[in-house]
Design a protein around this motif. Structure first.
Motif, PDB file in Angstrom:
ATOM      1  N   ILE A 194      24.668  33.110  29.890  1.00 11.67           N
ATOM      2  CA  ILE A 194      23.717  33.434  30.949  1.00 11.67           C
ATOM      3  C   ILE A 194      23.280  32.149  31.672  1.00 11.67           C
ATOM      4  O   ILE A 194      23.160  32.105  32.893  1.00 11.67           O
ATOM      5  CB  ILE A 194      22.498  34.179  30.370  1.00 11.67           C
ATOM      6  N   ALA A 195      23.052  31.069  30.890  1.00 13.51           N
ATOM      7  CA  ALA A 195      22.590  29.795  31.474  1.00 13.51           C
ATOM      8  C   ALA A 195      23.596  29.255  32.479  1.00 13.51           C
ATOM      9  O   ALA A 195      23.231  28.707  33.527  1.00 13.51           O
ATOM     10  CB  ALA A 195      22.350  28.773  30.363  1.00 13.51           C
ATOM     11  N   GLN A 202      21.878  28.869  40.936  1.00 14.95           N
ATOM     12  CA  GLN A 202      20.520  28.344  41.156  1.00 14.95           C
ATOM     13  C   GLN A 202      19.451  29.435  40.977  1.00 14.95           C
ATOM     14  O   GLN A 202      18.520  29.581  41.759  1.00 14.95           O
ATOM     15  CB  GLN A 202      20.403  27.712  42.547  1.00 14.95           C
ATOM     16  N   LEU A 203      19.630  30.241  39.886  1.00 12.20           N
ATOM     17  CA  LEU A 203      18.665  31.307  39.574  1.00 12.20           C
ATOM     18  C   LEU A 203      17.582  30.751  38.659  1.00 12.20           C
ATOM     19  O   LEU A 203      17.865  30.016  37.719  1.00 12.20           O
ATOM     20  CB  LEU A 203      19.380  32.473  38.875  1.00 12.20           C
ATOM     21  N   ARG A 212      24.292  41.688  45.384  1.00  8.93           N
ATOM     22  CA  ARG A 212      24.421  40.231  45.512  1.00  8.93           C
ATOM     23  C   ARG A 212      25.739  39.757  44.919  1.00  8.93           C
ATOM     24  O   ARG A 212      26.234  40.321  43.941  1.00  8.93           O
ATOM     25  CB  ARG A 212      23.256  39.541  44.811  1.00  8.93           C
ATOM     26  N   ILE A 213      26.296  38.715  45.527  1.00  6.48           N
ATOM     27  CA  ILE A 213      27.535  38.114  45.032  1.00  6.48           C
ATOM     28  C   ILE A 213      27.182  36.928  44.141  1.00  6.48           C
ATOM     29  O   ILE A 213      26.476  36.012  44.556  1.00  6.48           O
ATOM     30  CB  ILE A 213      28.428  37.640  46.184  1.00  6.48           C
ATOM     31  N   LEU A 214      27.646  36.947  42.908  1.00  8.26           N
ATOM     32  CA  LEU A 214      27.425  35.840  41.973  1.00  8.26           C
ATOM     33  C   LEU A 214      28.681  34.987  41.828  1.00  8.26           C
ATOM     34  O   LEU A 214      29.804  35.509  41.842  1.00  8.26           O
ATOM     35  CB  LEU A 214      27.039  36.378  40.598  1.00  8.26           C
ATOM     36  N   LYS A 215      28.472  33.659  41.710  1.00  5.80           N
ATOM     37  CA  LYS A 215      29.563  32.777  41.337  1.00  5.80           C
ATOM     38  C   LYS A 215      29.662  32.760  39.823  1.00  5.80           C
ATOM     39  O   LYS A 215      28.652  32.561  39.128  1.00  5.80           O
ATOM     40  CB  LYS A 215      29.306  31.358  41.840  1.00  5.80           C
ATOM     41  N   ILE A 216      30.878  32.928  39.293  1.00  2.80           N
ATOM     42  CA  ILE A 216      31.085  32.942  37.849  1.00  2.80           C
ATOM     43  C   ILE A 216      32.016  31.794  37.478  1.00  2.80           C
ATOM     44  O   ILE A 216      33.208  31.798  37.800  1.00  2.80           O
ATOM     45  CB  ILE A 216      31.717  34.279  37.388  1.00  2.80           C
ATOM     46  N   PRO A 217      31.464  30.757  36.785  1.00  2.16           N
ATOM     47  CA  PRO A 217      32.322  29.665  36.319  1.00  2.16           C
ATOM     48  C   PRO A 217      33.088  30.112  35.075  1.00  2.16           C
ATOM     49  O   PRO A 217      32.504  30.259  33.990  1.00  2.16           O
ATOM     50  CB  PRO A 217      31.325  28.544  36.006  1.00  2.16           C
TER      51      PRO A 217
END
Length: 442
Positions: A194-195, A202-203, A212-217
């Motif tokens: 989650i972190a 930047q949450l 919403r579109i999230l970036k997933i590393p």
């Protein structure tokens, strides 16, 4: 007109002539030979105060004499902008880092104050110091770097090259949040924490909203090319006085960068020359300077040899007058200055310019009148020539006319651009007249 008086001879001379010009004969002989053979550089060095630092007077002299004898280069330049002061309009310096500076008018300190009357230094690298020539007449083929002890502190570059470095980075994908979907569910789906998701987006909390579109590393990696610029060092040579570079192509821009072996960086001046014979006219000036200020720093006299002067011109005295220095002490400091130069083995002809007229606390500056008289009185016994700027600009009676004609500034001390240029043109005229007289006698 003031009568020129020597301790041995009373010798009134006509307007705008150089007094005791016979001491210049060896220099004039060198110019005369160069006019015939045109195969060498002739160096004139003009040393003074604010009248010289701004390069208005000296630039006129330089242009005048180079039209007659050939342009062999700009001569000494200094990055005054990095010392937060004024300088010549012929060149501009820029740097991505701040430099410390000190000048000879301040109390004597153990700082690298040398040839330019300034010291400029940094205790760390990371800088790129760019020199741009604004006047195309002074494009250069040769650049010389003057440092204390002639230490190798700088490299030079004319351009940078682009490099691509191959590396890897984490692959990032995107995820559109569905209604009712929690951040913990998304983290489990992609096997990341989650972190990591919060950091990539930047949450500040775990709250997310649908759509919403999230970036997933992700834990996958992918190749990446990083583009960098690197300055290419030129091959410098050295002699007893400087480190230098010669270019077949005339340059109007160059970069000073940290030397690979250096841990500190101190700069006293840069000399620019052309691949052609002729005359080089270098100006050295410090706002507020006096002879005694130059005398404080032995490094100035040691580095003066790097300019290989064939003739020296002095323009100092205005600041001494503002300190109400008696003429006897003024002459003492002038003689000490000359002795310090000769102690370095520099035995060349000298022209002393008398200081121009000014007001001292709204009254005629009688100190300058006294300096002028004393300079002329000792010229023959001390073996130097004199150009009487004080007399040419009207002496004690001329100051009001200088104001009326726009030649002197509002402080009645510094001159206008027009005033400095007139001083330069008058000196060139007197110099060329003396040279013509020399040739006619020969």
């Amino acid at each position: 007109m003031i009568q020129k008086v020597d301790t041995a001879v009373v010798d009134p001379i006509s307007s705008n002539e150089i007094y005791n010009a016979k001491v210049l004969e060896s220099f004039f002989e060198k110019i005369k030979k160069n006019e015939s053979h045109n195969n060498q550089k002739i160096n004139i060095v003009h040393i003074g105060d604010s009248h010289i630092q701004g390069d208005l007077m000296t630039n006129e002299i330089r242009k005048d004499l180079q039209r007659k004898f050939g342009n062999a280069g700009r001569g000494l330049v200094f990055p005054y902008q990095l010392a937060k002061t004024n300088g010549s309009y012929n060149e501009r310096f820029r740097c991505n880092r701040v430099w410390e500076s000190y000048r000879n008018i301040y109390p004597q300190r153990n700082y690298p104050v040398g040839l330019s009357g300034f010291g400029l230094w940094r205790d760390s690298g990371g800088f790129v110091l760019e020199l741009n020539i604004k006047d195309p007449a002074y494009k250069f083929n040769s650049i010389k770097i003057i440092t204390p002890g002639n230490e190798e502190m700088f490299d030079l570059a004319t351009s940078s090259q682009t490099k691509f470095i191959e590396t890897t980075e984490r692959k990032v994908i995107t995820h559109k949040i569905k209604k009712g979907e929690a951040i913990s569910v998304i983290a489990d789906k992609y096997n990341v924490s989650i972190a990591e998701i919060k950091r990539a987006n930047q949450l500040k909390s775990n709250n997310i909203r649908a759509g919403r579109i999230l970036k997933i590393p992700t834990n996958e990696t992918q190749a990446k090319n990083i583009k960098t610029s690197e300055f290419v060092s030129l091959n410098l040579e050295s002699d007893s006085y400087c480190h230098y570079y010669n270019s077949e192509k005339a340059l109007d821009k160059i970069y000073l960068i940290p030397g690979k072996k250096a841990s500190k960086f101190e700069l006293n001046g840069i000399v620019l020359e052309k691949d052609s014979p002729g005359l080089i006219y270098s100006g050295i000036g410090v706002n507020g300077a006096k002879y005694s200020d130059y005398n404080k720093y032995p490094l100035f006299f040691e580095q003066l040899k790097a300019l290989h002067p064939d003739l020296l011109v002095f323009s100092l005295g205005t600041n001494e007058s503002y300190e109400k220095l008696e003429s006897g002490n003024y002459i003492k400091h002038l003689r000490e200055f000359i002795n310090n130069i000769k102690a370095q083995g520099i035995n060349v002809p000298i022209i002393v310019m008398t200081p121009p007229p000014s007001l001292l606390r709204k009254r005629p500056n009688t100190y300058i009148h006294d300096y002028t008289k004393q300079i002329i009185e000792i010229a023959q016994t001390d073996g130097f020539a004199v150009w009487d700027l004080y007399d040419e600009f009207g002496g004690m009676e001329g100051i009001r006319n200088l104001k009326a004609t726009g030649l002197i500034g509002p402080d009645w001390v510094h001159y206008s651009k027009k005033g400095y240029e007139k001083q330069g043109n008058l000196f060139s005229e007197a110099f060329l007249k003396a040279y013509d007289n020399f040739k006619s006698k020969k």
